[in-house]
Design a protein around this motif. Structure first.
Motif, short mmCIF file in Angstrom:
data_model
loop_
_atom_site.label_atom_id
_atom_site.label_comp_id
_atom_site.label_asym_id
_atom_site.label_seq_id
_atom_site.Cartn_x
_atom_site.Cartn_y
_atom_site.Cartn_z
N GLN B 155 0.84 -1.22 0.00
CA GLN B 155 0.00 0.00 0.00
C GLN B 155 0.87 1.26 0.00
O GLN B 155 0.57 2.23 -0.69
CB GLN B 155 -0.94 0.00 1.21
N THR B 264 -8.76 -6.13 6.59
CA THR B 264 -8.32 -4.95 5.85
C THR B 264 -7.44 -5.35 4.67
O THR B 264 -7.68 -4.91 3.53
CB THR B 264 -7.53 -3.99 6.78
N SER B 267 -9.46 -7.33 2.07
CA SER B 267 -10.33 -6.46 1.31
C SER B 267 -9.55 -5.67 0.26
O SER B 267 -9.98 -5.51 -0.88
CB SER B 267 -11.05 -5.51 2.26
N TYR B 268 -8.35 -5.21 0.67
CA TYR B 268 -7.54 -4.43 -0.27
C TYR B 268 -7.08 -5.30 -1.44
O TYR B 268 -7.05 -4.86 -2.59
CB TYR B 268 -6.34 -3.79 0.44
N PRO B 273 -6.91 -1.71 -7.42
CA PRO B 273 -6.30 -0.57 -6.72
C PRO B 273 -7.30 0.34 -6.01
O PRO B 273 -6.90 1.33 -5.44
CB PRO B 273 -5.61 0.19 -7.86
N GLU B 274 -8.57 0.01 -6.08
CA GLU B 274 -9.58 0.78 -5.35
C GLU B 274 -9.66 0.26 -3.91
O GLU B 274 -8.96 -0.67 -3.55
CB GLU B 274 -10.95 0.64 -6.01
N ARG B 275 -10.54 0.87 -3.13
CA ARG B 275 -10.83 0.35 -1.79
C ARG B 275 -12.32 0.13 -1.64
O ARG B 275 -13.11 0.60 -2.46
CB ARG B 275 -10.32 1.34 -0.72
N GLN B 276 -12.69 -0.56 -0.59
CA GLN B 276 -14.10 -0.86 -0.33
C GLN B 276 -14.26 -1.14 1.16
O GLN B 276 -13.27 -1.35 1.86
CB GLN B 276 -14.51 -2.10 -1.13
N SER B 278 -14.68 -3.11 4.48
CA SER B 278 -14.17 -4.44 4.82
C SER B 278 -14.81 -4.98 6.09
O SER B 278 -14.56 -6.12 6.47
CB SER B 278 -12.66 -4.37 5.04
#
Lengths: 383, 383
Positions: B155, B264, B267-268, B273-276, B278
């Motif tokens: 990250q 975390t 989920s990543y 490369p996006e996030r959401q 978790s």
């Protein structure tokens, strides 16, 4: 080779910039330096760095410098000289490091001219944020923050802003973090200027002591990163090792850390998106005090709340807040008012100045003048 | 819609992955689940998630599952079933969460087939790092780390790797951080499996107690991020809040923080490369203990040094280290050897196995078998 123009060259940010630039003579040329009145320091800098231009706002000081400046250095004079060097066609990068609203016109000129602006002058954004950001968008100017906090956030957002939930700006808490409210009324300017971690000018040191610097930084972050007020938090972190944090919706937090030394953020603004040596030492976390985080005491440090109020009101309120703060801090430094009076002056000024939009430089200037007058009259009425 | 294959679905990473996937039914479909023998848990998961395939390595267990599996779930059996679902043309993302070298073939199959591999099985990299990375390069497979430490580094490096000077992998220090060396000889398996911050399986818990997990992570980081051994440090951080750090040459450090919750990183790896969302809570730093950093005690925790030795030797040494560690940890968990014997078994095995290149899967397998035999004979010779 990039031509560097440093506005506010004799201040701490300016001198630190020159240190970093000097480490990379193959990349950067000191093209222009500006200062307000300190012609002796400027002369010294001219002898070392041989800029093409040296600009002093004060004409007497410029005259002194002119008589002794080394060959090849053209000495300029007056407010407009700052605009001239900032927007000069040969200037590539502008370090905007003039403290207070005095730095606004030249920063704006650099934005209009499409330069890379290394932004240490937070007041430009607070006073004329939309003007500055719109000018930069139009011209393609880059706004790279040099404040350690905004540089931290900027660095953390290089990957992606996707899923950002909020940012946390860290605050050292200033010299009065553990001073009881009852004693704050009597603190002196010299006590307020003793910052525990950072070496800074007197105005910024007082802002740090009142936590107004965090209020201004919250406003700046709102503009730089297009965040809503409720996405911007302040957390007290007395060790000043974590420079700010970005929270994402997946529970992940990115943060930037380092020794409290401005050269890291300055160097990054110069080398962005790459990195380079800055002269700053490696941070050995095992040799640091434990890292602690506290909620700010907004009862004792009311300036932070006032800044959020201004941010939520929007329009001219942040600019009014900033003008009133500059006047109040000056009065405090001149022993005209007490430490706790600073926030009271600002509050009264915010109440007295009518809400208005600031769409033009003229309206920005007028609002700034009006706010200063009102802040002064509030101070006088209390004397 | 991405089809998800979870190798090691009944373990803690697998179950956490299912939790995150369930939060986003519009993005992910549970396509295939695998486990070793736990057909009852697998049956439960099949009833909830309705995968297209459920694979069990143990054929008796597969037979049990087959009799009771819901309609629409095809039950597969045997080692090769893992490879089949990992490389299946409809599989998009593979969670590689089988503990130990048992996960290697299926992870490699996913790499050859060009899948996104969410890599929780660190042994695959340690044993067959070059094979795996070369296969991924050739096929275009993505390797996204799910270890909290490597996810943190991954990250932090999303912006740019420019000017990276070194990384620091954080270690909780495990349950014996403050146990005197003299008492370590007598600690029991159940004491070793009580991790202070993370909930994990028994093998990984012991690795955490010996600090071998950090040694394996250093080897993994070397491969994932193309770093030299001297660019990889381990720092003890008992709060497990900062998950790892990246140091840059300008004095800046980027780090990733969060509650110690695997969701975390999982989920990543899914949303990258996006996030959401978790399901992981917001980390309130003001409610945490102070963050402390210590130098690892390599006298008491000799496994870490052994891992660096293997990393510097290169070739088959990391694979030999890993095989010997698996055998030694198993012997410790079976009360055959003491806690401090683990590193001694590994050291003797490293000395006994000849240095060799591991260019093919066959050579990897042969080295693994040889190392295990030698480790076992070392244990027997001590009995």
């Amino acid at each position: 080779m990039k031509n560097i123009c440093i506005l506010g060259a004799t201040g701490s940010i300016g001198l630190n910039t020159l240190e970093v630039v000097s480490l990379h003579p193959e990349k950067y040329k000191v093209f222009a330096l500006s200062a307000n009145t300190d012609w002796k320091k400027m002369l010294e800098l001219c002898e070392i760095h041989k800029p093409t231009y040296a600009a002093l706002v004060n004409s007497d000081a410029a005259e002194h410098l002119h008589r002794q400046a080394p060959d090849g250095v053209t000495v300029l004079s007056g407010e407009k000289a700052l605009v001239e060097v900032a927007a000069h066609k040969k200037t590539d990068y502008v370090m905007a490091a003039i403290v207070g609203s005095a730095g606004m016109s030249s920063t704006l000129a650099a934005a209009v001219a499409g330069k890379r602006i290394m932004l240490a002058n937070k007041e430009s954004l607070v006073i004329a944020g939309n003007l500055l950001i719109n000018a930069a968008k139009k011209s393609g100017a880059e706004l790279i923050p040099v404040d350690s906090e905004h540089s931290a956030i900027f660095q953390c957002l290089q990957g992606s802003k996707s899923g950002l939930s909020k940012i946390q700006i860290t605050a050292s808490g200033g010299p009065f973090l553990n001073t009881p409210l009852s004693e704050l009324a009597l603190v002196t300017p010299s006590q307020a200027c003793k910052h525990p971690n950072w070496k800074m000018g007197r105005k910024i040191s007082v802002d740090s002591a009142t936590l107004m610097n965090k209020g201004l930084e919250a406003i700046e972050a709102h503009l730089l990163f297009a965040l809503k007020p409720n996405q911007i938090d302040v957390v007290v972190h007395p060790q000043s090792i974590i420079h700010s944090l970005v929270h994402f919706e997946d529970g992940s937090i990115l943060s930037q850390l380092g020794l409290p030394d401005m050269r890291t953020a300055i160097s990054y603004a110069l080398s962005y998106p790459e990195r380079q040596k800055s002269g700053v030492d490696f941070l050995d976390l095992t040799k640091q005090q434990p890292l602690v985080f506290l909620t700010p005491n907004t009862e004792a440090f009311n300036c932070l709340e006032l800044a959020y109020t201004a941010l939520k009101i929007g329009k001219n309120a942040p600019a009014t807040l900033n003008a009133a703060n500059e006047i109040a801090v000056e009065a405090f430094l001149n022993n005209q008012i007490g430490f706790l009076d600073i926030s009271k002056i600002i509050e009264s000024t915010l109440e007295a100045v009518p809400t208005a939009n600031l769409d033009t430089l003229v309206s920005v200037m007028e609002n700034d003048q009006l706010s200063r007058q009102i802040a002064k009259s509030v101070i006088e009425s209390r004397a």
